[in-house]
Design an enzyme around this catalytic site. Structure first.
Site, PDB file in Angstrom:
ATOM      1  N   THR A 219      -2.228 -11.772   6.265  1.00 37.33           N
ATOM      2  CA  THR A 219      -1.228 -12.108   5.243  1.00 37.33           C
ATOM      3  C   THR A 219       0.005 -12.770   5.849  1.00 37.33           C
ATOM      4  O   THR A 219       0.280 -12.614   7.048  1.00 37.33           O
ATOM      5  CB  THR A 219      -0.775 -10.811   4.534  1.00 37.33           C
ATOM      6  OG1 THR A 219       0.019 -11.137   3.394  1.00 37.33           O
ATOM      7  CG2 THR A 219       0.041  -9.920   5.450  1.00 37.33           C
TER       8      THR A 219
ATOM      9  N   GLY B  39       3.527  -3.532   0.495  1.00 37.06           N
ATOM     10  CA  GLY B  39       3.130  -2.830   1.704  1.00 37.06           C
ATOM     11  C   GLY B  39       3.899  -1.557   1.968  1.00 37.06           C
ATOM     12  O   GLY B  39       3.363  -0.602   2.543  1.00 37.06           O
TER      13      GLY B  39
ATOM     14  N   VAL C 157       7.877  -6.217   8.740  1.00 32.75           N
ATOM     15  CA  VAL C 157       6.428  -6.164   8.924  1.00 32.75           C
ATOM     16  C   VAL C 157       5.882  -5.249   7.841  1.00 32.75           C
ATOM     17  O   VAL C 157       6.448  -4.181   7.578  1.00 32.75           O
ATOM     18  CB  VAL C 157       6.076  -5.628  10.342  1.00 32.75           C
ATOM     19  CG1 VAL C 157       4.576  -5.383  10.469  1.00 32.75           C
ATOM     20  CG2 VAL C 157       6.534  -6.631  11.401  1.00 32.75           C
ATOM     21  N   GLY C 158       4.810  -5.675   7.223  1.00 40.74           N
ATOM     22  CA  GLY C 158       4.258  -4.887   6.123  1.00 40.74           C
ATOM     23  C   GLY C 158       3.129  -3.970   6.570  1.00 40.74           C
ATOM     24  O   GLY C 158       2.989  -3.637   7.748  1.00 40.74           O
ATOM     25  N   ASP C 159       2.326  -3.591   5.602  1.00 42.17           N
ATOM     26  CA  ASP C 159       1.215  -2.664   5.865  1.00 42.17           C
ATOM     27  C   ASP C 159       0.020  -3.363   6.521  1.00 42.17           C
ATOM     28  O   ASP C 159      -0.795  -2.717   7.174  1.00 42.17           O
ATOM     29  CB  ASP C 159       0.733  -2.065   4.543  1.00 42.17           C
ATOM     30  CG  ASP C 159       0.240  -3.143   3.580  1.00 42.17           C
ATOM     31  OD1 ASP C 159       0.949  -4.162   3.424  1.00 42.17           O
ATOM     32  OD2 ASP C 159      -0.844  -2.977   2.993  1.00 42.17           O
TER      33      ASP C 159
ATOM     34  N   SER D 191      -0.063 -17.323   0.531  1.00 41.74           N
ATOM     35  CA  SER D 191       0.180 -15.934   0.911  1.00 41.74           C
ATOM     36  C   SER D 191      -0.537 -15.520   2.186  1.00 41.74           C
ATOM     37  O   SER D 191      -0.440 -14.368   2.597  1.00 41.74           O
ATOM     38  CB  SER D 191      -0.232 -15.007  -0.234  1.00 41.74           C
ATOM     39  OG  SER D 191      -1.552 -15.288  -0.616  1.00 41.74           O
TER      40      SER D 191
HETATM   41  C1  SD4 Z   1       2.683  -6.895   2.546  1.00 39.67           C
HETATM   42  N1  SD4 Z   1       0.686  -6.021   1.642  1.00 39.67           N
HETATM   43  O1  SD4 Z   1       3.148  -7.597   3.426  1.00 39.67           O
HETATM   44  C2  SD4 Z   1       1.332  -7.223   2.027  1.00 39.67           C
HETATM   45  C3  SD4 Z   1       1.485  -8.207   0.924  1.00 39.67           C
HETATM   46  C4  SD4 Z   1       0.297  -8.270   0.071  1.00 39.67           C
HETATM   47  O2  SD4 Z   1      -0.866  -9.045  -1.688  1.00 39.67           O
HETATM   48  O3  SD4 Z   1      -0.622  -7.562   0.153  1.00 39.67           O
HETATM   49  N2  SD4 Z   1       0.186  -9.081  -0.858  1.00 39.67           N
HETATM   50  O4  SD4 Z   1       3.309  -5.972   2.037  1.00 39.67           O
END
Ligand code: SD4
Length: 319
Positions: free
Chosen positions: A199, A235, A210-212, A78
Site C-alpha cells: 500500500t 490501519g 506507518v500503517g498496519d 493507493s
Molecule cells: C493503512 N491499511 O495504511 C492501510 C490503508 C488501506 O485500504 O488499507 N487502505 O492504514
C-alpha cells in the site's frame, strides 16, 4: 453448551469467556488452488496469481506476482507507483509478505521503489530481519538491484495540491476514501498458504506515518497450520487489535473464516465504543479452502478466484 455454540456466544460479544483449547481438525484443501484479494484491483492480481498456481507454482510466488500488478499500475492511487502522497507530497510505501514456513519480511516508509513487496521478500529471504524502514530500506533495495524512480504521478500530485489548497490540516478518512490497499492470500496445489500486502497507506498522512500493512499480524498474517488473513482500511484500528493475527488465531480456536472475520470487526467496534465512521475490511482463507470476509462499513469488495472463476464480491457491512 456445545462447542460451536460456545464459540458463537463469544463472537457476538456476550459475556461468556472463551476457553477453547487446542486446534480444530482441519481438512487440507489440495489440488484446488485459491486466491483471494481485496478490492477491484484484486481481479487482475488474482489472474496473474492463478496462472502461477495452476502451473504448480507456490502460493508465495503467486501472491508476490499478483500484487506487483497493482503496484505497477499508475492509475491505482493507493498502491506503489501513482500512490497518493503524504501531507508533504512524498509517496511512502508499506508492504509485507509471509510464506508457509512462517517466514516474514516487511518494509515501511519506503520511498522511490515501485515494488515494495519484492523488497519485503528480499528482506525475508536475504536477511536475518523481518522489517526494514525508511532510508535503510531504500539503501537495501538499491543494493539489491531495485531501481529508484519517481512514484508521484501527475494525477496524484494534482490531488495532493488540491488537498493542500483546501488547507486541510486533518484528513477525513471516510469509509472508503483514499485507501484501497491490496492484500492477497493464496493456497497452492500442495495446500500451502502465503500472503502479501502492499500500500501507499492513507492519503496525505503525516510524514513518517506507518500503517498496519507492513506489520506482521496486523495488515496480514499466515499460519500454515490454520489459515491466513489480511486487512484493508484504517490501519490504526487494525494495529490496535492485532487484526490479522486475531482472525487467524480465532480460526485456530474453532471459528470459521467468516466467524473469525466478523469477530475481529466486532472487536474493533467494541474498542471504538460501539461505533465508528471509519472503514476496516478483512479477508481470510482457511486451510480447508473456505474463505471469510467482513467489514465495518458497506462498500468493501473482495476478489475471489476459486473453482476456475475470478469474481468480485460485495461485502455487506456489519452495521
Ligand atoms: C493503512 N491499511 O495504511 C492501510 C490503508 C488501506 O485500504 O488499507 N487502505 O492504514
Amino acid at each position: 453448551m456445545k462447542r460451536r455454540n460456545f464459540i458463537k456466544a463469544g463472537a457476538v460479544g456476550l459475556a461468556s469467556p472463551i476457553l477453547l483449547a487446542g486446534k480444530k481438525k482441519i481438512k487440507v484443501n489440495k489440488n484446488n488452488p485459491i486466491v483471494i484479494s481485496t478490492w477491484l484491483h484484486g481481479i487482475p492480481a488474482n489472474e496473474v496469481s492463478f496462472k502461477i498456481l495452476n502451473k504448480n507454482g507456490s502460493a508465495l510466488d503467486a501472491v508476490e506476482a499478483g500484487v506487483r500488478i497493482a503496484e505497477a499500475d499508475a492509475e491505482n492511487q493507493s498502491v506503489g507507483l501513482g500512490g497518493r502522497p503524504d501531507s508533504e507530497g512524498n509517496v511512502t510505501l508499506d508492504a509485507c509478505i509471509m510464506d508457509s514456513n512462517g517466514n516474514a519480511g516487511a518494509v515501511g516508509f519506503l520511498e522511490n521503489i515501485k515494488h515494495p513487496i519484492s523488497v519485503a521478500r528480499k528482506v525475508m529471504e536475504e536477511t536475518d530481519h523481518v522489517m526494514l524502514a525508511g532510508k535503510g530500506a531504500l539503501k537495501f533495495a538499491l543494493s539489491n538491484g531495485f531501481k529508484s524512480e519517481n512514484l508521484l504521478t501527475k494525477a496524484s500530485r494534482k490531488g495532493w495540491l488540491e488537498w493542500k489548497k483546501d488547507n486541510r490540516i486533518k484528513d477525513s478518512w471516510g469509509p472508503n476514501d483514499d485507501h484501497d490497499t491490496i492484500t492477497s492470500l493464496a493456497q497452492d496445489n500442495d495446500g500451502n498458504l502465503s500472503g502479501a500486502c502492499t500500500t501507499s497507506g492513507l492519503a496525505y498522512k503525516l510524514q513518517g506515518r506507518v500503517g498496519d500493512s507492513p506489520i506482521i499480524g496486523a495488515g496480514m498474517y499466515v499460519d500454515n497450520e490454520v489459515g491466513a488473513a489480511g486487512a484493508t482500511g484504517m490501519g490504526e484500528l487494525v494495529m490496535k487489535t492485532c487484526g490479522s493475527f486475531l482472525v487467524v488465531e480465532l480460526m485456530r480456536q474453532g471459528y470459521s473464516a467468516m466467524e473469525a472475520c466478523n469477530e475481529a470487526i466486532d472487536r474493533i467496534i467494541r474498542q471504538e465504543g460501539g461505533k465508528t465512521k471509519l472503514q476496516v475490511g478483512y479477508i481470510a482463507l482457511e486451510k480447508d479452502g473456505s474463505v471469510g470476509y467482513s467489514s465495518i462499513q458497506k462498500g468493501f469488495q473482495y476478489a475471489l478466484y476459486k473453482d476456475g472463476v475470478n469474481k468480485l464480491h460485495d461485502v455487506k457491512s456489519i452495521f
